[in-house]
Design an enzyme around this catalytic site. Structure first.
Site, short mmCIF file in Angstrom:
data_model
loop_
_atom_site.label_atom_id
_atom_site.label_comp_id
_atom_site.label_asym_id
_atom_site.label_seq_id
_atom_site.Cartn_x
_atom_site.Cartn_y
_atom_site.Cartn_z
N LYS A 131 17.35 3.56 -0.36
CA LYS A 131 18.36 3.34 0.68
C LYS A 131 19.49 2.54 0.04
O LYS A 131 19.60 1.34 0.23
CB LYS A 131 17.77 2.51 1.82
CG LYS A 131 16.97 3.27 2.83
CD LYS A 131 16.75 2.36 4.04
CE LYS A 131 15.42 2.61 4.67
NZ LYS A 131 15.09 1.63 5.71
N GLU A 180 7.01 2.40 -6.70
CA GLU A 180 7.27 1.81 -5.38
C GLU A 180 7.69 2.91 -4.41
O GLU A 180 8.31 3.90 -4.82
CB GLU A 180 8.34 0.72 -5.57
CG GLU A 180 8.89 0.05 -4.34
CD GLU A 180 7.91 -0.76 -3.53
OE1 GLU A 180 6.86 -0.21 -3.17
OE2 GLU A 180 8.20 -1.92 -3.20
N ASP A 181 7.34 2.76 -3.15
CA ASP A 181 7.67 3.79 -2.17
C ASP A 181 9.16 3.86 -1.88
O ASP A 181 9.76 4.92 -1.91
CB ASP A 181 6.87 3.60 -0.86
CG ASP A 181 6.97 2.18 -0.28
OD1 ASP A 181 7.68 1.33 -0.86
OD2 ASP A 181 6.33 1.93 0.76
N ASP A 229 14.93 -0.79 -0.71
CA ASP A 229 15.75 -1.05 0.47
C ASP A 229 16.76 -2.14 0.11
O ASP A 229 17.75 -1.86 -0.56
CB ASP A 229 14.82 -1.46 1.62
CG ASP A 229 15.53 -1.59 2.95
OD1 ASP A 229 16.57 -0.98 3.14
OD2 ASP A 229 15.02 -2.33 3.82
N ARG A 279 1.15 6.24 7.67
CA ARG A 279 1.08 6.43 6.22
C ARG A 279 0.51 7.80 5.87
O ARG A 279 0.76 8.34 4.79
CB ARG A 279 0.17 5.36 5.59
CG ARG A 279 0.70 3.94 5.68
CD ARG A 279 -0.10 3.05 4.76
NE ARG A 279 0.06 1.62 5.07
CZ ARG A 279 1.04 0.86 4.59
NH1 ARG A 279 1.95 1.38 3.81
NH2 ARG A 279 1.10 -0.42 4.90
N ASP A 304 4.87 3.01 6.21
CA ASP A 304 4.27 2.68 7.51
C ASP A 304 5.24 2.03 8.48
O ASP A 304 6.29 1.52 8.10
CB ASP A 304 3.12 1.70 7.30
CG ASP A 304 3.62 0.30 6.96
OD1 ASP A 304 4.38 0.17 5.99
OD2 ASP A 304 3.26 -0.66 7.67
N PHE A 339 15.12 3.92 9.41
CA PHE A 339 13.74 3.51 9.14
C PHE A 339 12.85 4.74 9.06
O PHE A 339 12.73 5.51 10.00
CB PHE A 339 13.22 2.55 10.22
CG PHE A 339 11.96 1.86 9.77
CD1 PHE A 339 12.02 0.77 8.91
CD2 PHE A 339 10.72 2.33 10.17
CE1 PHE A 339 10.86 0.16 8.46
CE2 PHE A 339 9.56 1.71 9.72
CZ PHE A 339 9.63 0.63 8.87
N VAL A 340 12.23 4.91 7.89
CA VAL A 340 11.43 6.12 7.66
C VAL A 340 9.94 5.80 7.55
O VAL A 340 9.55 4.70 7.16
CB VAL A 340 11.89 6.87 6.40
CG1 VAL A 340 13.26 7.49 6.61
CG2 VAL A 340 11.90 5.95 5.18
N LYS A 372 0.82 -1.20 0.00
CA LYS A 372 0.00 0.00 0.00
C LYS A 372 0.86 1.25 0.00
O LYS A 372 0.36 2.35 -0.21
CB LYS A 372 -0.88 0.03 1.27
CG LYS A 372 -1.75 -1.16 1.44
CD LYS A 372 -2.36 -1.16 2.86
CE LYS A 372 -2.45 -2.59 3.32
NZ LYS A 372 -2.72 -2.72 4.73
N GLY A 373 2.14 1.06 0.26
CA GLY A 373 3.03 2.20 0.49
C GLY A 373 3.11 3.20 -0.65
O GLY A 373 3.34 4.38 -0.41
#
Ligand code: IMP
Ligand code: MG
Length: 195
Positions: A146, A114-115, A118, A180, A174, A167-168, A58-59
């Site tokens: 990242k 995509e959000d 990583d 969110r 989320d 971690f953001v 959902k990001g």
């Protein structure tokens, strides 16, 4: 008569959740400015082509909604949902498809939205699955990268911001489904503010 407040009563939490705080990293206006440029670049790279944006639930929902409005011309959306086995703030490397696309992507110009990139394991899996379906082209747009955490050999074609290994949350990202809705991106601290 009103009593004098103590320091503890005055202290404002930086998040609505106890013991957690969020330090601002990227403001919503910086995000919007970056997305405007990205949208123009994407259209310049695919002039006159119909683009299918594939949002990773959902990001990426907020990012996709803003990016789509900055790409002129024919644009459609579809959504896919994946999850990595495991929990918390770590990626396990095993990915599962939870919701597939509604339609075929064969012969289409597809942009995966995509959000955050990583370890890259999620995107690597997703690109493998989508490539098998014979799109005309398959590109990737991520808001955040990242870079130093990368395990899989994948890269995004369009990157909003390269960020450090922290971690953001916010702007779609989320922690346990929360945060969110924050308009900005910030670094989550579970320890809470020091006192
Ligand atoms: P990867 O497979 O390790 O590249 O992880 C990608 C997914 O992990 C993203 O789509 C996010 O859902 C999640 N993720 C990775 N880093 C963060 C973060 O800093 N905040 C929130 N979610 C994250
Ligand atoms: Mg997530």
């Amino acid at each position: 008569m009103a009593k004098k407040r103590t320091g503890a009563e005055r202290a404002k939490p930086e998040s609505p959740y106890q013991g957690e705080s969020v330090r601002p990293l990227i403001s919503s206006s910086e995000i919007q400015q970056k997305i405007r440029a990205m949208g123009q670049q994407i259209r310049a790279d695919f002039p006159g082509e119909a683009l299918l944006l594939v949002g990773v639930l959902k990001g990426a929902v907020l990012f996709l909604a803003d990016l789509a409005r900055q790409i002129p011309g024919e644009v459609t959306f579809d959504f896919i949902a994946v999850s990595s086995y495991g929990k918390d703030t770590k990626s396990s490397g095993q990915v599962k498809l939870n919701k597939d696309l509604d339609s075929s992507i064969e012969g289409k110009v597809v942009l995966v939205v995509e959000d955050i990139l990583d370890t890259g394991l999620t995107l690597q899996y997703l690109l493998r699955v989508l490539q098998q379906r014979k799109p005309k082209s398959l590109k990737v747009a991520v808001l955040l990268d990242k870079k130093e955490r990368r395990i899989a050999d994948v890269r995004a074609d369009y990157v909003g911001f390269v960020i450090p290994d922290e971690f953001v949350v916010g702007y779609g990202l989320d922690y346990g489904e929360r945060y969110r809705n924050l308009p900005d991106v910030g670094v989550l601290s579970l320890a809470g503010p020091a006192h």
